[in-house]
Structures are given as C-alpha cells and as structure tokens.
Design a protein around this motif. Structure first.
Motif, PDB file in Angstrom:
ATOM      1  N   ARG A 155       0.878  -1.168   0.000  1.00  0.00           N
ATOM      2  CA  ARG A 155       0.000   0.000   0.000  1.00  0.00           C
ATOM      3  C   ARG A 155       0.912   1.214   0.000  1.00  0.00           C
ATOM      4  NH1 ARG A 155      -5.126  -0.966   3.933  1.00  0.00           N
ATOM      5  NH2 ARG A 155      -5.844  -2.855   2.883  1.00  0.00           N
ATOM      6  N   ALA A 161       1.853   7.076  -9.149  1.00  0.00           N
ATOM      7  CA  ALA A 161       0.837   6.265  -8.459  1.00  0.00           C
ATOM      8  C   ALA A 161       0.217   5.254  -9.420  1.00  0.00           C
ATOM      9  CB  ALA A 161      -0.232   7.160  -7.845  1.00  0.00           C
ATOM     10  N   CYS A 162      -0.060   5.656 -10.639  1.00  0.00           N
ATOM     11  CA  CYS A 162      -0.658   4.744 -11.617  1.00  0.00           C
ATOM     12  C   CYS A 162       0.342   3.692 -12.082  1.00  0.00           C
ATOM     13  CB  CYS A 162      -1.237   5.530 -12.787  1.00  0.00           C
ATOM     14  SG  CYS A 162      -2.710   6.463 -12.314  1.00  0.00           S
ATOM     15  N   ALA A 186       0.359   1.181  -9.363  1.00  0.00           N
ATOM     16  CA  ALA A 186      -0.862   0.365  -9.440  1.00  0.00           C
ATOM     17  C   ALA A 186      -0.759  -0.657 -10.565  1.00  0.00           C
ATOM     18  CB  ALA A 186      -2.077   1.262  -9.632  1.00  0.00           C
ATOM     19  N   HIS A 223       0.567  -2.826  -6.985  1.00  0.00           N
ATOM     20  CA  HIS A 223       0.498  -2.175  -5.679  1.00  0.00           C
ATOM     21  C   HIS A 223      -0.844  -1.446  -5.539  1.00  0.00           C
ATOM     22  CE1 HIS A 223       4.736  -2.974  -4.990  1.00  0.00           C
ATOM     23  NE2 HIS A 223       4.996  -2.478  -6.197  1.00  0.00           N
ATOM     24  N   ARG A 224      -1.298  -1.283  -4.309  1.00  0.00           N
ATOM     25  CA  ARG A 224      -2.479  -0.459  -4.052  1.00  0.00           C
ATOM     26  C   ARG A 224      -1.951   0.942  -3.768  1.00  0.00           C
ATOM     27  NH1 ARG A 224      -7.523  -2.396  -3.033  1.00  0.00           N
ATOM     28  NH2 ARG A 224      -7.784  -0.610  -1.679  1.00  0.00           N
ATOM     29  N   ALA A 225      -2.039   1.801  -4.758  1.00  0.00           N
ATOM     30  CA  ALA A 225      -1.455   3.138  -4.659  1.00  0.00           C
ATOM     31  C   ALA A 225      -2.552   4.187  -4.621  1.00  0.00           C
ATOM     32  CB  ALA A 225      -0.536   3.396  -5.843  1.00  0.00           C
ATOM     33  N   GLY A 245      -5.845   3.123 -14.399  1.00  0.00           N
ATOM     34  CA  GLY A 245      -5.491   2.830 -13.009  1.00  0.00           C
ATOM     35  C   GLY A 245      -5.722   3.989 -12.077  1.00  0.00           C
TER      36      GLY A 245
END
Length: 80
Positions: free
Chosen positions: A38, A50-51, A54, A58-60, A78
C-alpha cells in the motif's frame, strides 16, 4: 495551499509533456519492489507514479493539493 499555477487546468493538461519521467520514477518503482504494497504518493500531481505503481500490482493512492492535477490523475488508466 498549492501554487496557483498548479491549480490551473490548462497547466495540468500539459504538465507531463514538459515534465517527462526521470530517474526518480525508476528509483521509486524499484524501491517499492515486486511485492504488493500500500503506497501513498504525497504530492502525486498528475498521478504518473501512483498509476505506474498500481499497474505493477500495488495499491497506490495519490494525494495532491491541486485539484486540477488530481483530475488528470483520475483519468489515467489505473487512476480510479
């Protein structure tokens, strides 16, 4: 409060064109590694990192004070 220029949707629309990914992007992707984590990307801007995180499983989540930049991030694959 973000710099007013970053709140301008016109700048947000072209931000990535004038700020291509650099070595820092690869650094942070490598730092996160392969295991699902996370991740909170503080100052995420248009959400490019962040994308990318993801996309690697990963959970971003991205956080940025400039709503115009976050609007771009939400439209990325994403970005939801």
């Amino acid at each position: 409060m973000p710099d007013a220029i970053f709140a301008d949707p016109r700048l947000a629309a072209v931000y990535d064109v004038f700020n291509p990914p650099g070595n820092e992007t690869a650094f942070y992707l490598d730092l996160a590694g392969p295991a699902p984590l996370r991740v909170l990307d503080v100052g995420s801007g248009t959400g490019r990192l962040a994308c990318a995180l993801a996309a690697r499983g990963h959970r971003a989540a991205g956080a940025d004070p400039a709503a115009a930049m976050l609007a771009i991030a939400r439209r990325r694959p994403g970005g939801d």
